[in-house]
Design an enzyme around this catalytic site. Sequence first.
Site, PDB file in Angstrom:
ATOM      1  N   ASP A 132      30.725  48.489  47.140  1.00  0.00           N
ATOM      2  CA  ASP A 132      30.609  49.735  46.372  1.00  0.00           C
ATOM      3  C   ASP A 132      30.688  50.954  47.298  1.00  0.00           C
ATOM      4  OD1 ASP A 132      29.421  47.486  45.068  1.00  0.00           O
ATOM      5  OD2 ASP A 132      28.379  48.804  43.681  1.00  0.00           O
ATOM      6  N   HIS A 182      31.609  49.844  37.070  1.00  0.00           N
ATOM      7  CA  HIS A 182      31.653  51.295  36.850  1.00  0.00           C
ATOM      8  C   HIS A 182      33.069  51.825  36.653  1.00  0.00           C
ATOM      9  CE1 HIS A 182      27.558  53.000  37.193  1.00  0.00           C
ATOM     10  NE2 HIS A 182      27.315  51.812  37.707  1.00  0.00           N
TER      11      HIS A 182
END
Length: 472
Positions: free
Chosen positions: A217, A279
């Site tokens: 991430d 996301h």
Amino acid sequence: MAGVEEADKLKQLGNAAFSERKWHLAIDMYTKAIELTKTPTLFCNRALAELRAELPGAALADADAALGIEPTFAKAYYHKASAYLSLGKHKQALTNYKKVVDLAPQNSDAQAKVEFCKKEIRRINFENAIMTPDEAPLSQTIKLGSVRADYDGPRIENETVTVEFVEAMKEHFRLEKLIDRHDVIFILLEVQKILKKCPNFVSINVPVGEEITVCGDTHGQYYDLLNIFKLNGNPLETNRYLFNGDFVDRGSYSFENIMTLFAYKVLYPDHFFLSRGNHEGVSMNRMYGFEGEVTQKYNSEMFRLFTEVFNSLPIGHIINNEVFVVHGGLYSSDKVTLDDLQHPNRFRDIPESGLICESLWSDPQPMPGRAPSKRGVSCLSFGPDVTETFLNNNNLKLLVRSHEVKDEGYEIEHGGKCITVFSAPNYCDQMGNKGAFIRFTGGDMKPRFTTFTHVPHPGKRPMHYATGFGLF
């Protein structure tokens, strides 16, 4: 009585850990206290720590446990509403915020959240109403337009993304300047063409002696992305990268982050790789900042185009037929094969169940077997036996996933068969964690880890563009 006193001491330790943003330690302390005495306050304290640790499913369970003891405990309804809101479930959040207002009419924060939820529900309903199933994709109808007369930044020349353009764009972004709308759309349309040709799970071949770097991430932490390239070299055909999802949200330079990654994908389509994270989807983007950021920096049409491109991202990668790389993790069935994973239709928003959902949302657990996800989604956490079975059944050696903050930037679990890598140091400017990346060399394919700390960034704090915060 001794048990109650010990529970109170543990509660105070939990409170101290919470104040130091050590969410998981706080959860552990509250859990030990709950084992001694079950009170609505303890369950709510743990629920709040779980919300901070991004475990809304666990927070929902604890809020319900508190309400089972005291049905009129307003704080439990508040945490329950906050958990639903963090999952983008505005209707359920609204129901519970209304409960708070009924029980505590003077709670102005809950009143504001009620109005916020009503507004978001109206907005989403309106957006859904004006969309028609037969409407042509925006990528087929959007116009590049002309470059602004006053624009003096880097330009794409001759419809070709070059190294020189990407480096100039990165520097332009570093100075908090935007590139022209024309070139944003051009890059998005070009990268979409490339991504749409990919299978759900892409096979990567790294020749003997050559290398690939796997990053986790990055969450809009653009200046930390630049630092990764400073530490490990810019992407090249001889310096492969795989970024394993969650490029956007939370960090307030998500646009710059994802545009840099997309530009490199256009520049090196066969040597630079991107996996979808949880996301890269509409509901998370609405809540955690990316929609607001793109809309403010450009417009809502541009966000819609990003959404379409996100729906084209591959779900995962297999490196040298040995290393399985996916954002979240493994599956609710031991029978899942690599061939099975190629079949679901990924060209859509992230579904709420099934193989794609599990790929992007699941987490490992230390105990064998499976358990309900603490994240509040329809997938399971998976134990070391699940990892072993999946790898053996598919002739693989290692699972690499991301999706969770780790203090050292990475963690090795499941007897060395499961590695989590997270590349956003000092996550949200508050966690104090290191970032990490992994290098693999074709041939031996043994992971080598590099950890790094955060670098300064300009003034926009994380969640600057987010709606509905502070949630908790």
